[in-house]
Design a protein around this motif. Structure first.
Motif, PDB file in Angstrom:
ATOM      1  N   ASN A 212      40.238  61.540  12.246  1.00  0.00           N
ATOM      2  CA  ASN A 212      41.491  61.610  11.611  1.00  0.00           C
ATOM      3  C   ASN A 212      42.650  62.288  12.408  1.00  0.00           C
ATOM      4  N   GLY A 213      43.429  61.711  13.023  1.00  0.00           N
ATOM      5  CA  GLY A 213      44.499  62.207  14.015  1.00  0.00           C
ATOM      6  C   GLY A 213      44.037  62.595  15.453  1.00  0.00           C
ATOM      7  N   ASP A 214      44.461  63.659  15.982  1.00  0.00           N
ATOM      8  CA  ASP A 214      43.893  63.926  17.319  1.00  0.00           C
ATOM      9  C   ASP A 214      42.766  65.042  17.198  1.00  0.00           C
ATOM     10  N   TYR A 217      43.155  69.180  13.796  1.00  0.00           N
ATOM     11  CA  TYR A 217      43.003  70.004  12.618  1.00  0.00           C
ATOM     12  C   TYR A 217      41.901  70.747  12.668  1.00  0.00           C
ATOM     13  N   HIS A 282      39.829  57.757  17.650  1.00  0.00           N
ATOM     14  CA  HIS A 282      40.894  58.565  16.768  1.00  0.00           C
ATOM     15  C   HIS A 282      41.549  57.640  16.025  1.00  0.00           C
ATOM     16  N   GLY A 283      41.720  57.909  14.723  1.00  0.00           N
ATOM     17  CA  GLY A 283      42.496  57.205  13.751  1.00  0.00           C
ATOM     18  C   GLY A 283      43.799  58.069  13.258  1.00  0.00           C
ATOM     19  N   PRO A 284      44.258  57.543  12.011  1.00  0.00           N
ATOM     20  CA  PRO A 284      45.431  58.096  11.782  1.00  0.00           C
ATOM     21  C   PRO A 284      45.241  59.310  10.821  1.00  0.00           C
ATOM     22  N   ASN A 285      46.141  60.266  10.817  1.00  0.00           N
ATOM     23  CA  ASN A 285      45.844  61.488   9.817  1.00  0.00           C
ATOM     24  C   ASN A 285      45.808  60.926   8.314  1.00  0.00           C
ATOM     25  N   ARG A 286      44.976  61.630   7.403  1.00  0.00           N
ATOM     26  CA  ARG A 286      44.758  61.263   6.208  1.00  0.00           C
ATOM     27  C   ARG A 286      45.576  61.893   5.425  1.00  0.00           C
ATOM     28  N   ALA A 287      46.343  60.996   4.322  1.00  0.00           N
ATOM     29  CA  ALA A 287      47.075  61.658   3.200  1.00  0.00           C
ATOM     30  C   ALA A 287      46.541  62.872   2.342  1.00  0.00           C
TER      31      ALA A 287
END
Length: 328
Positions: A212-214, A217, A282-287
Motif C-alpha cells: 500500500n503506497g510507496d 509507512y 505498489h498500490g494505493p494507500n489504505r483508508a
C-alpha cells in the motif's frame, strides 16, 4: 515483582485465534489450567490441535456477545486474558455494526461476568489504533488522538469501560496496546490477513506482494513471544502501581514496509533462491491507515519489568521458519 500462580485457572477468550492459541499453549506448558472460549468466527480448531487433549485444557464453544456463554466460561476462573475481538481496520469500515457488537458489547459482557464471578484480574487486548491521528513519535500511553476507524473507536471504548470497572467495582484490569503482532499460527488467508503472513505466503508462491503506497509507512512489528511475555507479566505482577492502566506492547523500534520485504525475501530465499527476484507491486494507500507507528515501552519496563526478547529480525527468522515448515 511477579509470582508464579500455576495452580490458577486462566480463561483465554478468543483462544483459538493467533494470539489466543499461543497464550493457551504457553500457559499450559507452565502447568496452568486453561479454559478457551471461542466461537470460531476467526479462530481455527487446528490452532488447538497441539494441546486439545491436555487434561488441563477445556474448550467452551461460545460467543462473547451472549452473556450466558460469558457467565458459563468464567466459573472458577482466577484470571482472564481477553483476546476475543473482530480485528482489522478495513473490516470495521465495511461492517462497523458487527465490529461494535463483538468489540464493545462482547467486551462489556465479559467485564460484567468477570465482576460477578469475582475474577482476580482482567487483562485485555487493547490496540495501538487508539493513538489515532496523534502525530507524536514514539507513542506514549497517556497521549492519544482521535480514532481513525470504527475498529479504533471500539478499542478505545474498551479502555474506558475497563477503567470504570476498576474504579467503580474494584476489578483489577490491565490493557495491552498491541502493536502489529506477528508470528507462528497467524493466518495468511482471508481478506483481512495481516501483512506479514500475507507477504510470506505470496512470496512462497512466487507471487508479487502488493504494497500500500510507496512502502515507506512504518510499524512497530512485535513478535508473538514478546506479547506472551507481556501477558504473563500483566497477570502475575504484584506491583499495585502497575494495575488498572494500559501498556504499549511492542518491541520499541519501527520498520518500513519496504524494509520488511527486504527481510522476508532474504530469509525466504534461503529456502528457495527464486524468491529473491520476486517483484513488488505498489498500490494505493489504505483508508484509515496511519503513516507511522512506534511505541515507547518505558512504562512497561518500569512498572512490569518488561524486556522484549525478540527484535523484528529475530522474530521474522522464527516466523519464516514456522511458515515454511507448516504452510509450504
Amino acid at each position: 515483582m511477579m509470582k508464579e500462580k500455576t495452580n490458577s485457572t486462566i480463561l483465554i477468550t478468543g483462544g483459538a485465534g493467533f494470539i489466543g492459541s499461543n497464550l493457551c499453549e504457553h500457559f499450559l506448558s507452565k502447568g496452568y489450567k486453561v479454559i478457551c472460549l471461542d466461537n470460531f468466527a476467526t479462530g481455527h480448531r487446528h490452532n488447538l490441535a497441539g494441546f486439545v487433549d491436555n487434561e488441563n485444557f477445556r474448550l467452551i464453544e461460545g460467543d462473547i456477545r451472549n452473556s450466558v456463554d460469558c457467565e458459563k466460561a468464567v466459573q472458577g476462573v482466577d484470571y482472564i486474558l481477553h483476546e476475543a475481538a473482530l480485528g482489522s481496520v478495513p473490516r470495521s469500515i465495511i461492517d462497523p455494526v458487527t465490529t461494535n457488537e463483538v468489540n464493545v458489547s462482547g467486551f462489556l459482557n465479559m467485564l460484567v461476568a468477570a465482576r460477578d464471578a469475582k475474577v482476580k484480574r482482567f487483562i485485555y487486548a487493547a490496540s495501538s489504533s487508539t493513538y489515532g491521528d496523534s502525530q507524536g513519535l514514539p507513542k506514549v500511553e497517556d497521549v492519544i488522538g482521535k480514532p481513525l476507524s470504527p475498529y479504533a473507536i471500539t478499542k478505545y471504548v474498551n479502555e474506558l469501560y475497563a477503567e470504570i470497572f476498576s474504579t467503580t467495582y474494584g476489578l483489577e484490569t490491565i490493557g495491552l496496546r498491541y502493536f502489529n503482532v506477528f508470528g507462528r499460527k497467524q493466518d495468511p488467508k482471508g481478506a483481512y490477513a495481516a501483512v506479514i503472513p500475507k507477504f510470506v505466503m505470496q512470496l512462497m508462491q512466487l507471487e508479487s506482494p502488493i504494497l500500500n503506497g510507496d512502502g515507506n509507512y512504518s510499524r512497530d512489528f512485535t513478535y508473538i513471544d514478546n506479547v506472551i511475555q507481556m501477558n504473563e507479566l500483566a497477570m502475575t505482577t504484584e506491583n499495585q502501581e502497575a494495575l488498572n492502566t494500559v501498556y504499549n506492547t511492542a518491541y520499541g523500534d519501527r520498520t518500513t514496509l519496504n524494509e520488511l520485504l527486504v527481510y522476508l525475501k532474504e530469509y525466504l530465499s534461503q529456502y528457495d533462491e527464486r524468491i529473491a527476484n520476486v517483484a513488488v507491486i505498489h498500490g494505493p494507500n489504505r483508508a484509515g491507515d496511519i503513516p507511522h507507528s512506534l511505541a515507547s515501552i518505558d512504562k512497561a519496563k518500569k512498572l512490569l519489568g518488561y524486556h522484549p526478547q525478540f527484535s523484528i529480525a529475530e522474530g521474522l527468522k522464527e516466523a519464516v521458519d514456522w511458515y515454511w515448515n507448516n504452510l509450504k
